[in-house]
Design a protein around this motif. Sequence first.
Motif, PDB file in Angstrom:
ATOM      1  N   GLY A 112      31.023 -13.600 -31.933  1.00  0.00           N
ATOM      2  CA  GLY A 112      31.052 -14.599 -31.210  1.00  0.00           C
ATOM      3  C   GLY A 112      31.111 -14.443 -29.822  1.00  0.00           C
ATOM      4  N   THR A 113      30.948 -15.577 -29.055  1.00  0.00           N
ATOM      5  CA  THR A 113      31.016 -15.600 -27.675  1.00  0.00           C
ATOM      6  C   THR A 113      32.418 -16.067 -26.958  1.00  0.00           C
ATOM      7  N   ALA A 128      35.562 -11.781 -27.626  1.00  0.00           N
ATOM      8  CA  ALA A 128      34.148 -11.766 -27.818  1.00  0.00           C
ATOM      9  C   ALA A 128      33.559 -10.569 -27.818  1.00  0.00           C
ATOM     10  N   GLY A 129      32.713  -9.965 -28.820  1.00  0.00           N
ATOM     11  CA  GLY A 129      32.130  -8.654 -28.942  1.00  0.00           C
ATOM     12  C   GLY A 129      33.113  -7.504 -29.041  1.00  0.00           C
ATOM     13  N   ALA A 171      33.999 -20.459 -34.400  1.00  0.00           N
ATOM     14  CA  ALA A 171      34.273 -19.237 -33.847  1.00  0.00           C
ATOM     15  C   ALA A 171      34.967 -18.011 -34.821  1.00  0.00           C
ATOM     16  N   ALA A 172      35.829 -18.726 -35.678  1.00  0.00           N
ATOM     17  CA  ALA A 172      36.748 -17.891 -36.523  1.00  0.00           C
ATOM     18  C   ALA A 172      35.679 -17.322 -37.777  1.00  0.00           C
ATOM     19  N   GLY A 173      34.466 -18.083 -37.938  1.00  0.00           N
ATOM     20  CA  GLY A 173      33.446 -17.672 -38.744  1.00  0.00           C
ATOM     21  C   GLY A 173      32.736 -16.586 -38.496  1.00  0.00           C
ATOM     22  N   ARG A 174      32.707 -16.253 -37.108  1.00  0.00           N
ATOM     23  CA  ARG A 174      31.969 -15.201 -36.524  1.00  0.00           C
ATOM     24  C   ARG A 174      32.879 -13.790 -36.629  1.00  0.00           C
TER      25      ARG A 174
END
Length: 660
Positions: free
Chosen positions: A191-192, A226-227, A168-171
Amino acid sequence: MSYTPARTALARAGVLTVSGLAVVAFAATRPAAAADPAGYQNIRINEVTSSNNDTVELYNAGSTPVSVSGWKMSDDGFSPQSFSPSSTTIPAGGFVTFNSPKGLGDSDKLVIYSADGTVVDRVEWATNKAKPAMARCGADGTGAWVTATTAATFGSANAAGCPATIPAAGRLRINEVTSNGSDTVELYNGGTSAVSIGSWKYVDGDTSHSTSSISSSSPSTTSIAAGGYATFNSTIGLGDNDALFLIDGSGNTIDSVTWMLDGAKPSDERCADGTGWFRTATTATLGGANSCSGASPTPTPTSTQPPTGQLLGGGGALTSGCTPEAATGTGSAPAGTVAWPGGLDVTIADNVCAFTTSTGPEGRDVSGLAFDPSNPSTLWAVKNKSWLFKLVKSGTKWIPDASWSATGKHLRFAGGSGEPDAEGLTIGGNGHLYLTSERDNDHNTVPKDTIMEFDPAATGSTLTPLRQWDMTSQFPQLNTGDKDDANLGFEGVAYVPDSWLTAGGWIDPLTGAAYNPANYPLHGSGLFFAGLEWDGTLHIYGLNSDGTLTTFGTVATGKTSVMDVLFDAGTQRIVATCDNTCGETHTFLKVNAGGAIVADATYTNPAVLPVGNLEGFAIAPAATCVNGAREAVWSDDGVWGFGSGTSSYGHALYSGTFPC
C-alpha cells in the motif's frame, strides 16, 4: 515443528510429485483421503454474511469441476455439520452458495471440510465485519478479505459488491515463508501508507494450535512502512506440509498460504511481491524483494486457474559461448490428446550450459535421451552437434559421468570422416548404443539418414560406429539441396524386442502373416523403429549383422512430426514424442487385435514445462518405481526454457514422474 504427513492425493493415486505445490490462499493442510475429489484444494470460501440467512459462497479457482457432496462446515462454537449447497458440483471458475445450518455470529469463524474431514478453507471475522458481507476483493478466490458494500453478489463475482478502495490492511500480504528450521515469515506492504501490526497474530495449519502474536515473535515487529518488508520467526513451527494464516488485531483473516511436501524449502515466495502466486524459490530472499528464480511463470491473482505444478531448480549464469535458441514451429496437439498422467511438478535437472562443447556451443543442446535398461542409474544423451554423453545422477541433477567422459565423446561416421547430426538414440538387445543422424554437419544441405551402432565401452575421446546403415535413398523428398529439408529426417529411434512383437501378434508386412523372427536370422533380437520428422511416421528396420538391412514399412503415429521414439517395457508401448510442433505430446502405440501397430493414447506434457523444442524424452524402467512412480526426463534442444531472465534459461534437462 508442526508437521503433517507429506502425501498428496497424487501420491495416493500412484503418482509421486517431484516437489511441493504452493498455491495462494488456503488449501488442505493435511493429506486428503481417497474420498476427496480431484481439485478439492482449489475450492475457496469467497463470501460470507452473518445476516440474511447466514449465507456462504464457495468458489472454484481450478480448471476442472469439483464435487462438494458430503462436505461439512463449522464455526467456532459447533462441530462440523452437513450443509445443502445450491449445487453439489462447482464448475471451474464457478460458484455455489448455502445457508449455514447452525447460524453465524457477528464475530465468528467459518471452516469448510471435505467429505473425509480435510480442512479445505477457513476465514475469521470480527464484530459486524461480515455485515452486509465479508468478501474477497481484488480477485475471486485469492483477493484480500474486506467488508463488502453489498451482500447481493452471492453466486457471482464479488467485484460489484467490493469497496472502491481496499483498506490499507488488505494491502499487507504474506510474501515469503520458509519451513527449513528457522520457520521465517516475511510480510510485504503493497500500500501507500504504513500499517500497524502490533496486535496481529498468525497460526499454522494445525487446528489444535492457538494463534501467536507477531509482536511476541522474534524479531519483534509492530509496523510495516509502505513498500516495506518485515520478517519474524514462527514460534509454533511450520511443517513440510503446512499452511500459514495471517489475522489482524480484530480477528479478521487477512492473507494465507499453503504448501505441500518441501514447497517452503528453501522458501515459498510471491512473484511479484505482494500480488503474484506463490512458488518455490531456489534461494530465500527474506527482508527484500523476491528473487523469483525458482519456478516457471504462473497465473496472476486475477486468473481463475491456479498453477497446476511447480517448475523447480535452475539458476546460474550463462557461460561464455552458450547461446540459447528460441523455440520455433509451434503447432497444435493431435485430436483426442489427454492430460499428462504423471506428477504435476517438474525439476530442472542439469547445470546451466552443461553441454557446451567445442563444436556446438551455440545452444543446439541435447536432443535424444535413453535410460540404460540394464543400469537405470545411467541416462544416455546425444547432442546433434555430434556428441554423446553418459549421465549419472548427482542429487536431483543429471551430470556427465567423469569416469566415462566429463565433456562427452565426439561422434564420427564410419571411416572416421564427417560429423553426424545425431538426434536420437536407443540401447539394443546387445547393450550397444544405436544413434540416428539426419545429415552430415559438414554438409548440412544434404540428407544422410542413418542408424549407427556404437560400443559404449569403447575407449578414447572420439567414437566411430561398429556398423552403419544408410537409408537416405528411401527419402528423396528430403534431398532438395535445402538444409531445412535435409534437417527433417530421422529424429528418434527405439529398439523394440521381438518378444513384444510376437506376443502382441504383430503381422509382418513383408509376409502378411504373424511376425516370425527366425525368418530374419541376422537381425538380432529386435527391430528398430526410426521416427521421421518430415511426416511423423515410424520406419521399421531389421539391422543385420552383415551391414545390410530389412525394411518392414511404416507406422502412422497421428502426428505431423516425431522427435524421439522409445519402447517402454513398463506400459508395453512404443512411445512417439513430438515437441511444440505437435503441442508437446507423447503418443503411446500398441499392437491391436488385428496385428497392426496403432496409436493407443496421446498425452500432453506437464503444464509447468516450457513450450519449446523439447526433442528428447525418456521414461525410467519399471524396476525404479517408488510409491507408484518413476522418473521421466525431457531435453530441450535449444536450452531456451521460458526465455532470458528465467530460471530455466540455459538448461537442457527436466525431470518429472510417470506412473508405473
